[in-house]
Design a protein around this motif. Structure first.
Motif, PDB file in Angstrom:
ATOM      1  N   ILE A  71       0.843  -1.200   0.000  1.00  0.00           N
ATOM      2  CA  ILE A  71       0.000   0.000   0.000  1.00  0.00           C
ATOM      3  C   ILE A  71       0.879   1.252   0.000  1.00  0.00           C
ATOM      4  CG2 ILE A  71      -1.607   1.356   1.409  1.00  0.00           C
ATOM      5  CD1 ILE A  71      -2.890  -1.348   2.233  1.00  0.00           C
ATOM      6  N   TRP A  72       1.904   1.259   0.824  1.00  0.00           N
ATOM      7  CA  TRP A  72       2.806   2.417   0.856  1.00  0.00           C
ATOM      8  C   TRP A  72       3.467   2.633  -0.499  1.00  0.00           C
ATOM      9  CZ3 TRP A  72       5.717   1.530   6.129  1.00  0.00           C
ATOM     10  CH2 TRP A  72       4.851   1.820   7.176  1.00  0.00           C
ATOM     11  N   SER A  73       3.816   1.550  -1.170  1.00  0.00           N
ATOM     12  CA  SER A  73       4.427   1.662  -2.494  1.00  0.00           C
ATOM     13  C   SER A  73       3.452   2.293  -3.485  1.00  0.00           C
ATOM     14  CB  SER A  73       4.856   0.276  -2.975  1.00  0.00           C
ATOM     15  OG  SER A  73       5.385   0.334  -4.276  1.00  0.00           O
ATOM     16  N   ALA A  74       2.201   1.844  -3.459  1.00  0.00           N
ATOM     17  CA  ALA A  74       1.194   2.391  -4.373  1.00  0.00           C
ATOM     18  C   ALA A  74       0.903   3.855  -4.062  1.00  0.00           C
ATOM     19  CB  ALA A  74      -0.089   1.568  -4.286  1.00  0.00           C
ATOM     20  N   VAL A  75       0.780   4.190  -2.787  1.00  0.00           N
ATOM     21  CA  VAL A  75       0.510   5.581  -2.403  1.00  0.00           C
ATOM     22  C   VAL A  75       1.680   6.482  -2.809  1.00  0.00           C
ATOM     23  CG1 VAL A  75       0.230   7.116  -0.404  1.00  0.00           C
ATOM     24  CG2 VAL A  75      -1.100   5.009  -0.562  1.00  0.00           C
ATOM     25  N   THR A  76       2.889   6.007  -2.600  1.00  0.00           N
ATOM     26  CA  THR A  76       4.073   6.781  -3.006  1.00  0.00           C
ATOM     27  C   THR A  76       4.056   7.053  -4.501  1.00  0.00           C
ATOM     28  OG1 THR A  76       5.377   5.848  -1.201  1.00  0.00           O
ATOM     29  CG2 THR A  76       6.593   6.794  -3.036  1.00  0.00           C
ATOM     30  N   ALA A  77       3.707   6.044  -5.281  1.00  0.00           N
ATOM     31  CA  ALA A  77       3.647   6.231  -6.734  1.00  0.00           C
ATOM     32  C   ALA A  77       2.582   7.253  -7.118  1.00  0.00           C
ATOM     33  CB  ALA A  77       3.369   4.900  -7.419  1.00  0.00           C
ATOM     34  N   ILE A  78       1.442   7.208  -6.452  1.00  0.00           N
ATOM     35  CA  ILE A  78       0.368   8.164  -6.755  1.00  0.00           C
ATOM     36  C   ILE A  78       0.801   9.579  -6.398  1.00  0.00           C
ATOM     37  CG2 ILE A  78      -1.961   8.882  -6.084  1.00  0.00           C
ATOM     38  CD1 ILE A  78      -2.590   5.838  -5.791  1.00  0.00           C
ATOM     39  N   VAL A  79       1.387   9.748  -5.221  1.00  0.00           N
ATOM     40  CA  VAL A  79       1.827  11.081  -4.783  1.00  0.00           C
ATOM     41  C   VAL A  79       2.894  11.626  -5.728  1.00  0.00           C
ATOM     42  CG1 VAL A  79       3.065  12.308  -2.947  1.00  0.00           C
ATOM     43  CG2 VAL A  79       1.198  10.754  -2.373  1.00  0.00           C
ATOM     44  N   LEU A  80       3.863  10.801  -6.072  1.00  0.00           N
ATOM     45  CA  LEU A  80       4.922  11.266  -6.981  1.00  0.00           C
ATOM     46  C   LEU A  80       4.378  11.587  -8.370  1.00  0.00           C
ATOM     47  CD1 LEU A  80       7.907   8.935  -5.995  1.00  0.00           C
ATOM     48  CD2 LEU A  80       7.569  11.351  -5.426  1.00  0.00           C
ATOM     49  N   THR A  81       3.397  10.834  -8.835  1.00  0.00           N
ATOM     50  CA  THR A  81       2.783  11.129 -10.130  1.00  0.00           C
ATOM     51  C   THR A  81       2.042  12.456 -10.098  1.00  0.00           C
ATOM     52  OG1 THR A  81       2.550   8.762 -10.595  1.00  0.00           O
ATOM     53  CG2 THR A  81       1.173  10.271 -11.877  1.00  0.00           C
ATOM     54  N   VAL A  82       1.315  12.717  -9.026  1.00  0.00           N
ATOM     55  CA  VAL A  82       0.599  13.991  -8.895  1.00  0.00           C
ATOM     56  C   VAL A  82       1.593  15.152  -8.850  1.00  0.00           C
ATOM     57  CG1 VAL A  82      -0.830  15.366  -7.326  1.00  0.00           C
ATOM     58  CG2 VAL A  82      -1.459  13.003  -7.845  1.00  0.00           C
ATOM     59  N   ILE A  83       2.668  15.001  -8.091  1.00  0.00           N
ATOM     60  CA  ILE A  83       3.693  16.048  -8.028  1.00  0.00           C
ATOM     61  C   ILE A  83       4.312  16.268  -9.396  1.00  0.00           C
ATOM     62  CG2 ILE A  83       5.987  16.607  -7.105  1.00  0.00           C
ATOM     63  CD1 ILE A  83       5.082  15.258  -4.485  1.00  0.00           C
ATOM     64  N   TYR A  84       4.595  15.197 -10.109  1.00  0.00           N
ATOM     65  CA  TYR A  84       5.176  15.307 -11.451  1.00  0.00           C
ATOM     66  C   TYR A  84       4.230  16.061 -12.389  1.00  0.00           C
ATOM     67  CZ  TYR A  84       7.012  13.878 -15.997  1.00  0.00           C
ATOM     68  OH  TYR A  84       7.502  13.867 -17.280  1.00  0.00           O
ATOM     69  N   ILE A  85       2.949  15.743 -12.342  1.00  0.00           N
ATOM     70  CA  ILE A  85       1.974  16.423 -13.206  1.00  0.00           C
ATOM     71  C   ILE A  85       1.891  17.905 -12.853  1.00  0.00           C
ATOM     72  CG2 ILE A  85      -0.494  16.594 -13.730  1.00  0.00           C
ATOM     73  CD1 ILE A  85      -0.558  13.493 -13.521  1.00  0.00           C
ATOM     74  N   ILE A  86       1.887  18.209 -11.566  1.00  0.00           N
ATOM     75  CA  ILE A  86       1.837  19.611 -11.142  1.00  0.00           C
ATOM     76  C   ILE A  86       3.069  20.363 -11.647  1.00  0.00           C
ATOM     77  CG2 ILE A  86       1.972  21.134  -9.128  1.00  0.00           C
ATOM     78  CD1 ILE A  86       0.171  19.087  -7.665  1.00  0.00           C
ATOM     79  N   VAL A  87       4.234  19.770 -11.519  1.00  0.00           N
ATOM     80  CA  VAL A  87       5.467  20.418 -11.991  1.00  0.00           C
ATOM     81  C   VAL A  87       5.410  20.641 -13.500  1.00  0.00           C
ATOM     82  CG1 VAL A  87       7.956  20.063 -12.309  1.00  0.00           C
ATOM     83  CG2 VAL A  87       6.903  19.636 -10.089  1.00  0.00           C
ATOM     84  N   ILE A  88       4.949  19.655 -14.240  1.00  0.00           N
ATOM     85  CA  ILE A  88       4.845  19.798 -15.699  1.00  0.00           C
ATOM     86  C   ILE A  88       3.872  20.908 -16.063  1.00  0.00           C
ATOM     87  CG2 ILE A  88       4.069  18.629 -17.809  1.00  0.00           C
ATOM     88  CD1 ILE A  88       6.832  17.760 -16.799  1.00  0.00           C
ATOM     89  N   VAL A  89       2.734  20.980 -15.384  1.00  0.00           N
ATOM     90  CA  VAL A  89       1.745  22.025 -15.669  1.00  0.00           C
ATOM     91  C   VAL A  89       2.319  23.399 -15.344  1.00  0.00           C
ATOM     92  CG1 VAL A  89      -0.472  22.966 -14.914  1.00  0.00           C
ATOM     93  CG2 VAL A  89      -0.263  20.538 -15.423  1.00  0.00           C
ATOM     94  N   VAL A  90       3.020  23.515 -14.222  1.00  0.00           N
ATOM     95  CA  VAL A  90       3.617  24.805 -13.842  1.00  0.00           C
ATOM     96  C   VAL A  90       4.677  25.218 -14.857  1.00  0.00           C
ATOM     97  CG1 VAL A  90       5.076  25.932 -12.115  1.00  0.00           C
ATOM     98  CG2 VAL A  90       3.092  24.608 -11.396  1.00  0.00           C
TER      99      VAL A  90
END
Length: 103
Positions: A71-90
């Motif tokens: 679960i921690w692995s999946a949550v980490t992947a989701i959080v990092l993906t959201v951060i990556y998308i935010i950085v790309i949009v910015v």
């Protein structure tokens, strides 16, 4: 005189082993977060051995930890993906503002 060896231990009588969560551990290792997924695989691999040795509490604990790390692995992947998308949009939006001014 014949000697009959006792049967190998097969866990508690009438019990079923707890889920080892190995599939989830492997999937989260491949698709999510490699380091956390590997820890999950290690715990998942311990479940059946501990159960076969008669250590039901240890098998349940390893099962719980394997699930927790997956679960921690999946949550980490989701959080990092959201951060990556935010950085790309910015970055993309800041690039648009400089091109419209001509600089």
């Amino acid at each position: 005189m014949t000697y009959n060896a006792p049967p190998p231990p097969s866990g508690p009588v009438g019990g079923t082993p707890p889920p080892n969560n190995l599939v989830w551990a492997i999937l989260t290792t491949i698709f999510c977060c490699l380091p956390l997924g590997v820890v999950s695989i290690v715990y998942a691999a311990q479940v059946n051995g501990k159960f076969a040795a008669g250590d039901l509490a240890g098998a349940q604990e390893s099962s719980r930890k394997a699930k927790q790390w997956a679960i921690w692995s999946a949550v980490t992947a989701i959080v990092l993906t959201v951060i990556y998308i935010i950085v790309i949009v910015v970055i993309a939006s800041s690039g648009d503002s400089t091109s419209s001014t001509g600089f």
